[in-house]
Design a protein around this motif. Structure first.
Motif, PDB file in Angstrom:
ATOM      1  N   SER A  25      70.022  87.625 -31.272  1.00 40.07           N
ATOM      2  CA  SER A  25      68.738  87.879 -30.616  1.00 40.07           C
ATOM      3  C   SER A  25      67.801  88.686 -31.503  1.00 40.07           C
ATOM      4  O   SER A  25      66.593  88.480 -31.459  1.00 40.07           O
ATOM      5  N   TRP A  26      68.337  89.587 -32.327  1.00 42.05           N
ATOM      6  CA  TRP A  26      67.448  90.333 -33.222  1.00 42.05           C
ATOM      7  C   TRP A  26      66.817  89.377 -34.233  1.00 42.05           C
ATOM      8  O   TRP A  26      65.639  89.521 -34.574  1.00 42.05           O
ATOM      9  N   ALA A  27      67.573  88.388 -34.676  1.00 43.56           N
ATOM     10  CA  ALA A  27      67.041  87.426 -35.636  1.00 43.56           C
ATOM     11  C   ALA A  27      65.912  86.612 -34.998  1.00 43.56           C
ATOM     12  O   ALA A  27      64.862  86.401 -35.613  1.00 43.56           O
ATOM     13  N   MET A  28      66.131  86.166 -33.754  1.00 42.68           N
ATOM     14  CA  MET A  28      65.098  85.416 -33.058  1.00 42.68           C
ATOM     15  C   MET A  28      63.831  86.254 -32.900  1.00 42.68           C
ATOM     16  O   MET A  28      62.725  85.771 -33.119  1.00 42.68           O
ATOM     17  N   GLN A  29      64.007  87.513 -32.535  1.00 44.52           N
ATOM     18  CA  GLN A  29      62.846  88.383 -32.370  1.00 44.52           C
ATOM     19  C   GLN A  29      62.131  88.630 -33.695  1.00 44.52           C
ATOM     20  O   GLN A  29      60.901  88.611 -33.760  1.00 44.52           O
ATOM     21  N   ALA A  30      62.886  88.864 -34.767  1.00 45.35           N
ATOM     22  CA  ALA A  30      62.272  89.104 -36.075  1.00 45.35           C
ATOM     23  C   ALA A  30      61.478  87.883 -36.532  1.00 45.35           C
ATOM     24  O   ALA A  30      60.336  88.008 -37.008  1.00 45.35           O
ATOM     25  N   ILE A  31      62.050  86.706 -36.361  1.00 47.23           N
ATOM     26  CA  ILE A  31      61.363  85.478 -36.755  1.00 47.23           C
ATOM     27  C   ILE A  31      60.145  85.236 -35.869  1.00 47.23           C
ATOM     28  O   ILE A  31      59.075  84.841 -36.344  1.00 47.23           O
ATOM     29  N   GLY A  32      60.276  85.503 -34.573  1.00 48.53           N
ATOM     30  CA  GLY A  32      59.143  85.345 -33.663  1.00 48.53           C
ATOM     31  C   GLY A  32      57.998  86.281 -33.996  1.00 48.53           C
ATOM     32  O   GLY A  32      56.826  85.887 -33.979  1.00 48.53           O
ATOM     33  N   VAL A  33      58.304  87.525 -34.326  1.00 47.36           N
ATOM     34  CA  VAL A  33      57.262  88.488 -34.722  1.00 47.36           C
ATOM     35  C   VAL A  33      56.604  88.035 -36.018  1.00 47.36           C
ATOM     36  O   VAL A  33      55.379  88.089 -36.158  1.00 47.36           O
ATOM     37  N   ALA A  34      57.406  87.569 -36.972  1.00 46.73           N
ATOM     38  CA  ALA A  34      56.850  87.063 -38.234  1.00 46.73           C
ATOM     39  C   ALA A  34      55.875  85.923 -37.968  1.00 46.73           C
ATOM     40  O   ALA A  34      54.793  85.861 -38.568  1.00 46.73           O
ATOM     41  N   ALA A  35      56.244  85.040 -37.040  1.00 44.02           N
ATOM     42  CA  ALA A  35      55.368  83.915 -36.703  1.00 44.02           C
ATOM     43  C   ALA A  35      54.086  84.400 -36.034  1.00 44.02           C
ATOM     44  O   ALA A  35      52.990  83.942 -36.362  1.00 44.02           O
ATOM     45  N   ARG A  36      54.213  85.337 -35.086  1.00 42.14           N
ATOM     46  CA  ARG A  36      53.021  85.848 -34.401  1.00 42.14           C
ATOM     47  C   ARG A  36      52.083  86.579 -35.357  1.00 42.14           C
ATOM     48  O   ARG A  36      50.864  86.523 -35.199  1.00 42.14           O
ATOM     49  N   LEU A  37      52.646  87.262 -36.346  1.00 43.15           N
ATOM     50  CA  LEU A  37      51.819  87.957 -37.329  1.00 43.15           C
ATOM     51  C   LEU A  37      51.233  87.015 -38.377  1.00 43.15           C
ATOM     52  O   LEU A  37      50.338  87.397 -39.124  1.00 43.15           O
ATOM     53  N   GLY A  38      51.745  85.804 -38.433  1.00 47.11           N
ATOM     54  CA  GLY A  38      51.275  84.859 -39.449  1.00 47.11           C
ATOM     55  C   GLY A  38      51.725  85.233 -40.852  1.00 47.11           C
ATOM     56  O   GLY A  38      51.046  84.918 -41.830  1.00 47.11           O
ATOM     57  N   LEU A  39      52.877  85.891 -40.964  1.00 50.48           N
ATOM     58  CA  LEU A  39      53.343  86.361 -42.276  1.00 50.48           C
ATOM     59  C   LEU A  39      53.455  85.229 -43.288  1.00 50.48           C
ATOM     60  O   LEU A  39      53.048  85.392 -44.444  1.00 50.48           O
ATOM     61  N   ALA A  40      54.009  84.098 -42.890  1.00 47.93           N
ATOM     62  CA  ALA A  40      54.169  82.987 -43.831  1.00 47.93           C
ATOM     63  C   ALA A  40      52.822  82.503 -44.339  1.00 47.93           C
ATOM     64  O   ALA A  40      52.675  82.205 -45.530  1.00 47.93           O
ATOM     65  N   ASP A  41      51.829  82.455 -43.460  1.00 43.85           N
ATOM     66  CA  ASP A  41      50.488  82.031 -43.873  1.00 43.85           C
ATOM     67  C   ASP A  41      49.884  83.025 -44.862  1.00 43.85           C
ATOM     68  O   ASP A  41      49.277  82.629 -45.855  1.00 43.85           O
ATOM     69  N   HIS A  42      50.058  84.304 -44.582  1.00 43.29           N
ATOM     70  CA  HIS A  42      49.508  85.328 -45.476  1.00 43.29           C
ATOM     71  C   HIS A  42      50.178  85.294 -46.845  1.00 43.29           C
ATOM     72  O   HIS A  42      49.499  85.359 -47.877  1.00 43.29           O
TER      73      HIS A  42
END
Length: 152
Positions: A25-42
């Motif tokens: 669940s921590w992995a899912m949350q970390a990936i979800g936060v990364a997606a919401r922040l748009g980290l990959a796009d940045h």
């Protein structure tokens, strides 16, 4: 008194696998936060330094650095000792314009679907099915149908 034997390599591997599953669940949350922040796009656009990512994401730099270290441990991105990030093939899938983009999927699972799974014990005890839980939680019929296609 019986002497306990040391765990076998197979038992240690199974324990490692189970620990990873338990902590999922921590992995899912970390990936979800990364997606919401748009980290990959940045990162894809050239913002690769932790301090600069923190600015464009409106985050605390130290807290973001901890998140990035977790994402690096998951293989979502690479992070060097100088605070420089790079996307992995896995992390590239979180870009909003990726051909096989999973950003929306990661956001949905980390925000809405987690609540449905949090009452799995009640569902098992009362025989309330997954689809009913989704509908009761306010998900659309479309989401229920998508979930059914994935979990049946």
């Amino acid at each position: 008194m019986t002497m306990q034997t040391l765990a076998t390599a197979e038992q240690r591997a199974a324990a490692h696998q189970l620990l990873e599953l338990i902590g999922g669940s921590w992995a899912m949350q970390a990936i979800g936060v990364a997606a919401r922040l748009g980290l990959a796009d940045h990162v894809a656009s050239g913002v690769t330094q932790v301090v600069n990512l923190a600015k464009v994401c409106d985050c605390d730099a130290d807290a973001l650095h901890r998140l990035l270290r977790g994402l690096a441990a998951l293989g979502v991105l690479g992070l060097d000792g100088h605070g420089q990030c790079r996307l992995t093939t896995t992390g590239d899938l979180l870009r909003r314009d990726a051909a096989l983009g999973l950003s929306s999927h990661a956001q949905w699972w980390s925000q809405q679907a987690l609540g449905v799974w949090s009452d799995l014990m009640g569902s098992v005890r009362t025989a309330t099915d997954f689809h009913s839980l989704l509908l009761a939680a306010g998900f659309s019929v479309r989401h229920v149908l998508l979930a059914g296609a994935r979990f049946q």
